[in-house]
Write a protein that holds these residues in place. Sequence first.
Motif, PDB file in Angstrom:
ATOM      1  N   ILE A   1       0.861  -1.181   0.000  1.00 22.15           N
ATOM      2  CA  ILE A   1       0.000   0.000   0.000  1.00 22.15           C
ATOM      3  C   ILE A   1       0.894   1.227   0.000  1.00 22.15           C
ATOM      4  CG2 ILE A   1      -1.810   1.298   1.213  1.00 22.15           C
ATOM      5  CD1 ILE A   1      -2.908  -1.401   0.660  1.00 22.15           C
ATOM      6  N   PRO A   2       0.823   2.145  -0.959  1.00 15.62           N
ATOM      7  CA  PRO A   2       0.050   1.954  -2.186  1.00 15.62           C
ATOM      8  C   PRO A   2       0.708   0.900  -3.062  1.00 15.62           C
ATOM      9  CG  PRO A   2       1.326   3.983  -2.313  1.00 15.62           C
ATOM     10  CD  PRO A   2       1.578   3.415  -0.949  1.00 15.62           C
ATOM     11  N   GLY A   3      -0.033   0.467  -4.076  1.00 24.34           N
ATOM     12  CA  GLY A   3       0.461  -0.587  -4.958  1.00 24.34           C
ATOM     13  C   GLY A   3       1.338  -0.055  -6.075  1.00 24.34           C
ATOM     14  N   PHE A   4       1.592   1.252  -6.062  1.00 20.71           N
ATOM     15  CA  PHE A   4       2.350   1.889  -7.147  1.00 20.71           C
ATOM     16  C   PHE A   4       2.887   3.209  -6.606  1.00 20.71           C
ATOM     17  CE2 PHE A   4      -2.128   2.823  -7.121  1.00 20.71           C
ATOM     18  CZ  PHE A   4      -2.186   4.197  -7.216  1.00 20.71           C
ATOM     19  N   ASP A   5       3.868   3.800  -7.278  1.00 22.30           N
ATOM     20  CA  ASP A   5       4.360   5.125  -6.891  1.00 22.30           C
ATOM     21  C   ASP A   5       3.266   6.138  -7.211  1.00 22.30           C
ATOM     22  OD1 ASP A   5       6.703   3.885  -6.218  1.00 22.30           O
ATOM     23  OD2 ASP A   5       7.760   4.465  -8.063  1.00 22.30           O
ATOM     24  N   ARG A   6       2.885   6.908  -6.230  1.00 28.16           N
ATOM     25  CA  ARG A   6       1.649   7.669  -6.310  1.00 28.16           C
ATOM     26  C   ARG A   6       1.898   9.148  -6.035  1.00 28.16           C
ATOM     27  NH1 ARG A   6      -3.447   7.160  -2.274  1.00 28.16           N
ATOM     28  NH2 ARG A   6      -4.976   7.780  -3.840  1.00 28.16           N
TER      29      ARG A   6
ATOM     30  N   GLY B   1      -2.603   9.889  -8.641  1.00 33.89           N
ATOM     31  CA  GLY B   1      -2.302   9.169  -9.873  1.00 33.89           C
ATOM     32  C   GLY B   1      -0.962   8.440  -9.796  1.00 33.89           C
ATOM     33  N   ALA B   2      -0.808   7.464 -10.673  1.00 28.86           N
ATOM     34  CA  ALA B   2       0.420   6.665 -10.698  1.00 28.86           C
ATOM     35  C   ALA B   2       1.490   7.391 -11.508  1.00 28.86           C
ATOM     36  CB  ALA B   2       0.135   5.300 -11.316  1.00 28.86           C
ATOM     37  N   LEU B   3       2.740   7.325 -11.033  1.00 27.53           N
ATOM     38  CA  LEU B   3       3.832   7.949 -11.770  1.00 27.53           C
ATOM     39  C   LEU B   3       4.176   7.114 -13.006  1.00 27.53           C
ATOM     40  CD1 LEU B   3       4.124   9.810  -9.381  1.00 27.53           C
ATOM     41  CD2 LEU B   3       6.616   9.511  -9.530  1.00 27.53           C
ATOM     42  N   PRO B   4       4.482   7.778 -14.104  1.00 25.51           N
ATOM     43  CA  PRO B   4       4.908   7.030 -15.292  1.00 25.51           C
ATOM     44  C   PRO B   4       6.335   6.496 -15.088  1.00 25.51           C
ATOM     45  CG  PRO B   4       5.041   9.389 -15.688  1.00 25.51           C
ATOM     46  CD  PRO B   4       4.439   9.221 -14.325  1.00 25.51           C
TER      47      PRO B   4
ATOM     48  N   VAL C   1       4.331   9.207  -2.915  1.00 25.59           N
ATOM     49  CA  VAL C   1       4.364   8.102  -1.953  1.00 25.59           C
ATOM     50  C   VAL C   1       4.766   6.864  -2.748  1.00 25.59           C
ATOM     51  CG1 VAL C   1       3.036   6.650  -0.366  1.00 25.59           C
ATOM     52  CG2 VAL C   1       2.572   9.102  -0.480  1.00 25.59           C
ATOM     53  N   SER C   2       5.874   6.256  -2.340  1.00 25.98           N
ATOM     54  CA  SER C   2       6.385   5.114  -3.120  1.00 25.98           C
ATOM     55  C   SER C   2       5.577   3.860  -2.849  1.00 25.98           C
ATOM     56  CB  SER C   2       7.833   4.814  -2.739  1.00 25.98           C
ATOM     57  OG  SER C   2       8.585   5.989  -2.778  1.00 25.98           O
ATOM     58  N   ARG C   3       5.615   2.992  -3.806  1.00 29.90           N
ATOM     59  CA  ARG C   3       4.962   1.686  -3.650  1.00 29.90           C
ATOM     60  C   ARG C   3       5.396   1.042  -2.329  1.00 29.90           C
ATOM     61  NH1 ARG C   3       4.174  -3.235  -7.719  1.00 29.90           N
ATOM     62  NH2 ARG C   3       3.570  -4.722  -6.122  1.00 29.90           N
ATOM     63  N   GLY C   4       4.429   0.642  -1.514  1.00 37.65           N
ATOM     64  CA  GLY C   4       4.732  -0.033  -0.248  1.00 37.65           C
ATOM     65  C   GLY C   4       5.221   0.897   0.856  1.00 37.65           C
ATOM     66  N   GLU C   5       5.251   2.195   0.611  1.00 32.45           N
ATOM     67  CA  GLU C   5       5.764   3.124   1.628  1.00 32.45           C
ATOM     68  C   GLU C   5       4.829   3.169   2.834  1.00 32.45           C
ATOM     69  OE1 GLU C   5       6.875   7.010   0.113  1.00 32.45           O
ATOM     70  OE2 GLU C   5       7.100   7.843   2.135  1.00 32.45           O
ATOM     71  N   ASP C   6       3.541   2.997   2.591  1.00 38.65           N
ATOM     72  CA  ASP C   6       2.573   3.052   3.692  1.00 38.65           C
ATOM     73  C   ASP C   6       2.584   1.715   4.445  1.00 38.65           C
ATOM     74  OD1 ASP C   6       0.574   4.035   5.293  1.00 38.65           O
ATOM     75  OD2 ASP C   6      -0.632   4.789   3.641  1.00 38.65           O
TER      76      ASP C   6
ATOM     77  N   GLY D   1      -2.477   1.107 -10.339  1.00 39.55           N
ATOM     78  CA  GLY D   1      -3.078   2.445 -10.326  1.00 39.55           C
ATOM     79  C   GLY D   1      -4.339   2.557  -9.497  1.00 39.55           C
ATOM     80  N   GLU D   2      -4.811   1.448  -8.921  1.00 39.82           N
ATOM     81  CA  GLU D   2      -6.068   1.488  -8.161  1.00 39.82           C
ATOM     82  C   GLU D   2      -5.821   1.468  -6.652  1.00 39.82           C
ATOM     83  OE1 GLU D   2      -9.070  -0.760 -11.300  1.00 39.82           O
ATOM     84  OE2 GLU D   2      -8.111  -1.948  -9.726  1.00 39.82           O
ATOM     85  N   VAL D   3      -6.748   2.030  -5.890  1.00 38.11           N
ATOM     86  CA  VAL D   3      -6.676   1.955  -4.427  1.00 38.11           C
ATOM     87  C   VAL D   3      -8.057   1.618  -3.877  1.00 38.11           C
ATOM     88  CG1 VAL D   3      -4.759   3.592  -4.165  1.00 38.11           C
ATOM     89  CG2 VAL D   3      -7.119   4.422  -4.127  1.00 38.11           C
ATOM     90  N   ARG D   4      -8.078   1.065  -2.680  1.00 41.03           N
ATOM     91  CA  ARG D   4      -9.358   0.689  -2.080  1.00 41.03           C
ATOM     92  C   ARG D   4     -10.063   1.894  -1.468  1.00 41.03           C
ATOM     93  NH1 ARG D   4      -6.408  -4.155  -0.020  1.00 41.03           N
ATOM     94  NH2 ARG D   4      -7.251  -5.974  -1.108  1.00 41.03           N
TER      95      ARG D   4
END
Lengths: 400, 400
Positions: free
Chosen positions: A49-54, A106-109, A141-146, B203-206
């Motif tokens: 969480i998050p599943g992507f860099d956000r 949004g997700a970073l490219p 917020v990086s992937r898995g940072e939370d 790109g999705e979150v709960r």
Amino acid sequence: MSLFLEVVPVSEAIEAVRRIAPPPRCGDAPLKDALYQVLAEDVSADIDIPGFDRSTVDGYAVAAADTAGASEAIPAMLRCLGRIGMGSTDPGSIFPGSCRYVPTGGALPEGADAVVMIEHAELIGDDVLVHRPVAPGENVVSRGEDFRAGDVVLERGCVLSPREIGVAAAVGAERVQVVTPPVVGIISTGNEIVPVARVPGPGEVRDANSYLAGAFVTERGCCPVYFGIVRDEREALEQALSSALDQCDAVLVSGGSSKDERDNTAAVIADLGEVLVHGIAIAPGKPTIIGTARGKPVIGLPGHPASAYVVLVAIVDHLLAAMRKTRVFRRTLRARLTQNIPSTRGREDYVRVSIDGGRATPIFGKSGLLNTLVQSEGLVRIPASSEGLEVGEEVEVILW
Amino acid sequence: MSLFLEVVPVSEAIEAVRRIAPPPRCGDAPLKDALYQVLAEDVSADIDIPGFDRSTVDGYAVAAADTAGASEAIPAMLRCLGRIGMGSTDPGSIFPGSCRYVPTGGALPEGADAVVMIEHAELIGDDVLVHRPVAPGENVVSRGEDFRAGDVVLERGCVLSPREIGVAAAVGAERVQVVTPPVVGIISTGNEIVPVARVPGPGEVRDANSYLAGAFVTERGCCPVYFGIVRDEREALEQALSSALDQCDAVLVSGGSSKDERDNTAAVIADLGEVLVHGIAIAPGKPTIIGTARGKPVIGLPGHPASAYVVLVAIVDHLLAAMRKTRVFRRTLRARLTQNIPSTRGREDYVRVSIDGGRATPIFGKSGLLNTLVQSEGLVRIPASSEGLEVGEEVEVILW
């Protein structure tokens, strides 16, 4: 047998109620209905969480290095490759010297490692002028940072406040294993006690204790079941306690907890089980009974509502917490006393206080006065080893 | 129209939500079910409480004058005229030189004005030896000493804690007039938001916000109604908001509250009513909307759960309190900062802190991190006029 109570210290009484707490039942509940329930199992993150860099802002996803040295006077100019759609499975990519617009969340490219806030950039045609440099990771917020997949995010035993509910939702715990709220039977005793709806005659008082105890156990996450008012007759009490034990995990009996001849609670508990404590070195609240009957905890509370409430807070709270496999949660604050509080060594005194801007004023009402309950904000505990507290002393107030 | 939010101070936002709060509905409820509800009418004592002079101990009802000078060495000797039955309509009387046994809570006989504790007396045959003098009124609660008939014992607007429930019971308020819990609609928006039961794709979150907001309004005595997740499409949001307005007294919409092109909340509110505030000088939580639609409050919350929660605590709490005709109840404590907290003048900062023994440590996570919600115990507010707080400074912590 002595006419008087043989008191035990408060710490011993707390130990006793903890020891007799029956093990909790557990079950799963929809998360939406689990507010203030106690987690029976750890809740872990199922995914990063998050599943992507956000992005945490509306702005332009960039390679931070491309913004080095950018200023109002000499902005960095980046080619804008377009916009990243929210929730799109592919945020695309950027190459050096380019950027993409990304909304908050949004997700970073690929190729981006920071986001320039829209406030610090200017779109001119297909180009973006960046007026401030960003560091790698800035506004991201990086992937898995939370939370990382597998992390325990909430530990069993925790009480689910709105914040824990939100966090559990984020990791997909739509249902949670919780402790089933213990059922607590409530009995009032006393020939002088009349139902609340009735106007008391001479010598009579209304049954405030059932309401007080019922609301208290509800606040502590348990379900009260009311068994009404019982006269000071041993058989009547035995009958009421028996049916309460049939239906409940624990029983609170108010009144009849001292050693007067009309006081039957201890004798009835002894008949059905065992009296462990009869008398606690606490004021108010000395005539309190701790026992078990048919293996279930039975507590005898003083008949005075204000004394009963202090015992609920100081002793019964520990029983209910143990029955829920959690700890006692207390809000406390530090305040300075505006008056001396005398106390007797060997007895733990709980003095009601009102609070005003960091100052605590003791309310020296008689312990039976109900108005002290609503005029005070909490209790100051004076340990048994102390002969009192002095004006100006800083004390910890247990907020009601 | 500016690309950026035109922020208003927090105080102005609070004023706005108070102004738009619809008047509450009221109804009567059984006292037993009224825990944490708000009183809509004062509760008064129907009779004197207690209705008679009442003993607070087990002992002997005496004329205090008869015990003057009594000591272990030279006890006062009083003739015992018998025992006062509990709840009996007539406690009888005593004459000078006599006494009656009275149990805790019993009515004093005529002629008595104090009670000697059983611990300080000795029954020998029909006589009682009193080893200590008592003052008039000692160990007695006088008729009406707790409440006088007609006294307001609980004021309207008060939230019924267990103690207030007990006091209301004592004065016979078996049913109470309370504010009907307002119904609050909850909508989540965003193409990236998926139901909690689903595993988010790239790109999705709960949808943590629905749970967070729902639990928050429940904690504040309101009933949440969930309207699910709406995509970033104006018509879809308009439809969801419309049906929420049909069923609810107020609506919270999370996400879509900024000024990005995908942000529709403000536009939809404007279509159905009026946007009063779009942007608050608060961090986190700047992209917040306050408006009305069909005469009902609609609040647009930031999409980040942690930011949304700060706005719930700092702003929405005031709306819900106004809708319930009560005040915002906050638990606070004073603590010393373990670190400097920088802040920006002109913006009210709410910094999450963890508390340890009177020391508050700021948690400088990114505002979107959920873990900061469960790792912190509360918020420190830094006023807009301040440029920050210094290590060692004493601050007030708003406990979650």
